[in-house]
Design an enzyme around this catalytic site. Structure first.
Site, PDB file in Angstrom:
ATOM      1  N   GLU A  96       1.018  -1.424  -0.389  1.00 21.19           N
ATOM      2  CA  GLU A  96       0.015  -0.025   0.266  1.00 21.19           C
ATOM      3  C   GLU A  96       0.438   1.595   0.194  1.00 21.19           C
ATOM      4  O   GLU A  96       1.915   1.310   0.723  1.00 21.19           O
ATOM      5  CB  GLU A  96      -1.066  -0.032   1.197  1.00 21.19           C
ATOM      6  CG  GLU A  96      -1.911   1.275   1.556  1.00 21.19           C
ATOM      7  CD  GLU A  96      -2.729   0.609   2.507  1.00 21.19           C
ATOM      8  OE1 GLU A  96      -2.871   0.121   3.372  1.00 21.19           O
ATOM      9  OE2 GLU A  96      -3.944   1.806   2.495  1.00 21.19           O
ATOM     10  N   GLU A 242     -12.449  -2.550   2.990  1.00 17.94           N
ATOM     11  CA  GLU A 242     -13.407  -2.395   3.305  1.00 17.94           C
ATOM     12  C   GLU A 242     -14.274  -1.208   3.301  1.00 17.94           C
ATOM     13  O   GLU A 242     -14.523  -0.297   3.876  1.00 17.94           O
ATOM     14  CB  GLU A 242     -11.770  -1.888   4.332  1.00 17.94           C
ATOM     15  CG  GLU A 242     -11.478  -2.839   4.950  1.00 17.94           C
ATOM     16  CD  GLU A 242      -9.997  -2.923   6.069  1.00 17.94           C
ATOM     17  OE1 GLU A 242     -10.810  -1.721   6.855  1.00 17.94           O
ATOM     18  OE2 GLU A 242      -9.346  -3.798   6.767  1.00 17.94           O
ATOM     19  N   TYR A 321      -7.005  -9.259  11.577  1.00 17.80           N
ATOM     20  CA  TYR A 321      -5.409  -8.252  11.855  1.00 17.80           C
ATOM     21  C   TYR A 321      -4.909  -8.936  13.840  1.00 17.80           C
ATOM     22  O   TYR A 321      -6.380  -9.021  14.363  1.00 17.80           O
ATOM     23  CB  TYR A 321      -5.211  -7.018  12.198  1.00 17.80           C
ATOM     24  CG  TYR A 321      -4.805  -6.479  11.069  1.00 17.80           C
ATOM     25  CD1 TYR A 321      -3.434  -6.576   9.940  1.00 17.80           C
ATOM     26  CD2 TYR A 321      -5.681  -5.933   9.723  1.00 17.80           C
ATOM     27  CE1 TYR A 321      -3.345  -6.019   8.428  1.00 17.80           C
ATOM     28  CE2 TYR A 321      -5.246  -5.292   9.253  1.00 17.80           C
ATOM     29  CZ  TYR A 321      -4.131  -5.322   7.935  1.00 17.80           C
ATOM     30  OH  TYR A 321      -4.047  -4.928   7.441  1.00 17.80           O
ATOM     31  N   GLU A 376      -5.629  -8.930   3.485  1.00 21.77           N
ATOM     32  CA  GLU A 376      -4.807  -8.428   4.681  1.00 21.77           C
ATOM     33  C   GLU A 376      -5.269  -9.437   6.067  1.00 21.77           C
ATOM     34  O   GLU A 376      -6.295  -9.298   6.492  1.00 21.77           O
ATOM     35  CB  GLU A 376      -5.686  -7.160   5.479  1.00 21.77           C
ATOM     36  CG  GLU A 376      -5.239  -5.991   3.882  1.00 21.77           C
ATOM     37  CD  GLU A 376      -5.907  -4.637   4.282  1.00 21.77           C
ATOM     38  OE1 GLU A 376      -6.025  -4.073   5.572  1.00 21.77           O
ATOM     39  OE2 GLU A 376      -6.241  -3.741   3.892  1.00 21.77           O
ATOM     40  N   GLN A 425       1.805  -5.883   5.383  1.00 23.28           N
ATOM     41  CA  GLN A 425       2.313  -5.419   3.948  1.00 23.28           C
ATOM     42  C   GLN A 425       3.791  -5.811   3.841  1.00 23.28           C
ATOM     43  O   GLN A 425       4.672  -6.419   4.656  1.00 23.28           O
ATOM     44  CB  GLN A 425       2.144  -4.315   3.769  1.00 23.28           C
ATOM     45  CG  GLN A 425       0.835  -3.729   4.620  1.00 23.28           C
ATOM     46  CD  GLN A 425       0.216  -2.642   3.820  1.00 23.28           C
ATOM     47  OE1 GLN A 425       1.072  -1.587   3.251  1.00 23.28           O
ATOM     48  NE2 GLN A 425      -1.376  -1.634   4.487  1.00 23.28           N
TER      49      GLN A 425
HETATM   50  O1  AHR Z   1      -3.036  -2.584   6.415  1.00 27.71           O
HETATM   51  C1  AHR Z   1      -3.476  -1.313   7.322  1.00 27.71           C
HETATM   52  C2  AHR Z   1      -4.630  -0.957   7.067  1.00 27.71           C
HETATM   53  O2  AHR Z   1      -5.117  -1.397   7.489  1.00 27.71           O
HETATM   54  C3  AHR Z   1      -5.029  -1.229   5.516  1.00 27.71           C
HETATM   55  O3  AHR Z   1      -5.164   0.140   4.515  1.00 27.71           O
HETATM   56  C4  AHR Z   1      -6.914  -1.413   5.779  1.00 27.71           C
HETATM   57  O4  AHR Z   1      -7.230  -1.540   5.059  1.00 27.71           O
HETATM   58  C5  AHR Z   1      -6.707  -2.092   6.889  1.00 27.71           C
HETATM   59  O5  AHR Z   1      -8.029  -1.344   7.948  1.00 27.71           O
END
Ligand code: AHR
Length: 572
Positions: A96, A242, A321, A376, A425
């Site tokens: 990103e 998202e 996450y 993600e 990432q």
């Molecule tokens: O990976 C960081 C951020 O996490 C991304 O931009 C978003 O899609 C998510 O909330």
């Protein structure tokens, strides 16, 4: 509201609903525990701690109990019962426009003193080639919903803002052509995220025409004038990011309407992609454990089930996450065994999430046409001291290596539905493969896990059954081991075993039904401490080392070091 406070507000909301979700999740884990037939449990498995660890263990992985903490863990690998193909796309990456993820991490520009090829740093490209990266998702993330592609093409690039991440300027010097050149250099396929938030269907449709037409249209000619006469191939297209939060805070219903419009009008014209190689369209799916995401998956899948000829989708994304507290994130280095256990416990929630959303998808798509795309995932820690908090810079430790292996194993066990995933990432951001600082580069423990897993790309899943035992520290109980196996195209068998226990080594004895293997060799990744890291100064603190294993009479034996990730190749 400043950009920083907007971000804080965004994640506090997420955290509040995550607390409610976690309560719901533990209820569902317990019901799963009690649904398991007693005959499947050994007589000693009924202790509270064993039930707890069984709840935490991924479904279909292991039965906890009997040999709980015996020194030896027995496994049975049945080559005669192959499962689904482990799609190489589950080893995808995400880049990103965020912090030093693209600028400095990949792109240094053609005038840089850092060795580069057309602006891409050579050291990073070479390191990524060794991972055989299948695809790279770009340009975001939240950034994608504010990205206007025209600003990143042609000789004159305009400077814009990156309001999402650190309030910095965006030079637009890395744009569409640079991204596709970078993919060419590392040998990966494109996964573009469309701007659904602040863009229009027309803007997105024109981007795809610019990229893919072979006709002499104004856009096709403009692409040629910008240096690429042949149409590009775009393997995957993300329709929003998202959209339930940073992508426009849409309701599922509103999003489904947008999805139909974008899916209909954003066409890929590349003649080579009209048949088998057609571009896969990925819809926005759920994010994390919040209850509202059950409704989201239901609504999008219901819309797809009733879809007409005029639109289609091929994947539904899932974001999750590993974070214990959004408002008080853990440190990425300088932590102890308690934080190691808490993070791994949290990461194992991926199993429940994938199972729950796969089950919903099964209702609307029993033939599993739609892939669950975990585009993600990874660890999200506190920003490194002194860094811009919006840059999401963190270290990467032995804990992240174990975390990566556990998640990749979950995806492999769900290979029939999870056919793509993208760790967040790739460089310098969150759970990165690579860290850079000007001319310096270091490979992280997560990088080495990805390198060790290369043989699992497109291999066929082979079931492994074992008694995981349990490891407990500070009231946190985790399975002691995890494992997957797969057979590659040449018929070679591969076994991955993770030892989660940071203190005890484990002897493994695996029977190999249906295999005539006679030899085994492999690599193991371990480190002195749970928070051992590689730094620019000490690059080899956490690197894989050869490990020996023996095969005799259809039995494989080997010893696993504490907190280790091991990949063994078993053959003639
Ligand atoms: O990976 C960081 C951020 O996490 C991304 O931009 C978003 O899609 C998510 O909330």
């Amino acid at each position: 509201m400043s950009c920083k406070s907007a971000l804080i507000a965004y994640y506090s909301r997420r955290q509040a609903s995550a607390i409610m979700a976690r309560a719901a999740l533990s209820r569902s884990f317990f019901s799963r525990c009690f649904l398991i037939p007693l005959s499947k449990l050994s007589h000693r498995a009924l202790s509270i701690s064993c039930l707890l660890s069984l709840c935490l263990a991924p479904a279909g992985m292991a039965q906890t109990g009997q040999a709980a903490n015996a020194d030896k863990v027995r496994m049975a690998i049945d080559v005669s019962q192959p499962g689904a193909k482990i799609d190489r796309n589950i080893f995808g990456q995400f880049a990103e426009h965020l912090g030093h993820g693209v600028y400095e991490g990949i792109w240094v520009g053609t005038d840089s003193s850092i060795p580069n090829t057309r602006g891409m740093r050579n050291d990073v490209v070479a390191a990524l080639k060794a991972l055989k990266v299948p695809n790279v998702r770009w340009p975001g993330g939240c950034f994608a919903d504010e990205y206007h592609w025209r600003k990143g093409i042609g000789p004159q690039r305009v400077v814009t803002l990156n309001p999402n991440w650190g309030g910095v300027t965006e030079p637009n010097t890395f744009g569409t052509h640079e991204y596709l050149d970078f993919l060419d250099q590392i040998g990966a396929e494109a996964y573009l995220s469309l701007n659904l938030g602040s863009g229009t269907p027309q803007e997105a449709a024109e981007w795809l025409e610019y990229l893919t037409t072979d006709q002499p249209t104004a856009l096709g000619k403009e692409r040629a004038a910008n240096g690429h006469p042949a149409p590009y191939k775009i393997a995957c297209l993300g329709i929003g990011n998202e959209s339930w939060d940073c992508g426009g805070n849409m309701t599922p219903d509103y999003y489904a309407s947008q999805l139909k419009i974008y899916s209909r009008f954003v066409r890929n014209f590349n003649p080579a992609q009209q048949g088998k190689e057609q571009m896969l369209k990925i819809a926005v799916g759920p994010g994390g454990n919040e209850p509202r995401f059950v409704e989201w998956t239901e609504e999008v899948m219901k819309a797809w089930q009733k879809h007409q000829w005029s639109w289609d989708m091929h994947g539904l994304s899932l974001h999750n996450y590993t974070v214990v507290h959004w408002d008080k994130k853990f440190a990425s280095v300088g932590f102890g065994e308690t934080e190691y256990g808490q993070i791994l416990k949290n990461t194992l929630e991926m199993e429940g999430l994938v199972s729950r959303h796969s089950a919903i998808m099964d209702k609307y798509d029993p033939q599993k046409k739609i892939a669950l795309v975990v585009d993600e995932w990874g660890s999200w820690y506190a920003p490194l001291p002194g860094s811009n908090p919006g840059f999401l810079a963190q270290q990467n430790s032995m804990r992240d290596a174990v975390l990566a292996a556990l998640n990749l194993n979950i995806f492999a066990r769900h290979a029939d539905r999870v056919r793509m995933a993208n760790i967040a990432q790739m460089v310098n951001v969150l759970q990165a493969m690579i860290l850079t600082d000007k001319e310096k580069m270091v490979l992280t423990p997560s990088y080495y896990v990805y390198r060790m897993y290369v043989p699992f790309q497109d291999a066929t899943f082979v079931p492994v059954t074992f008694d995981a035992g349990s490891y407990t520290h500070d009231n946190i109980t985790l399975p002691r081991v995890d494992a997957i196996a797969a057979k590659d195209a040449t018929g070679r068998l591969w076994l991955e075993i993770t030892n989660l226990d940071p203190n005890q080594s484990i002897e493994i004895e695996a029977t190999l039904a249906g295999s005539t293997a006679k030899s085994a060799a492999g690599e193991t990744l371990t480190a002195p401490k749970v928070d051992s890291v590689n730094t620019f100064e000490a690059q080899n603190a956490v690197v894989p080392k050869p490990v020996s294993a023996t095969v005799q009479g259809g039995k494989l034996t080997l010893k696993l070091e504490p907190k280790s990730v091991t990949v063994i190749s078993i053959g003639q």
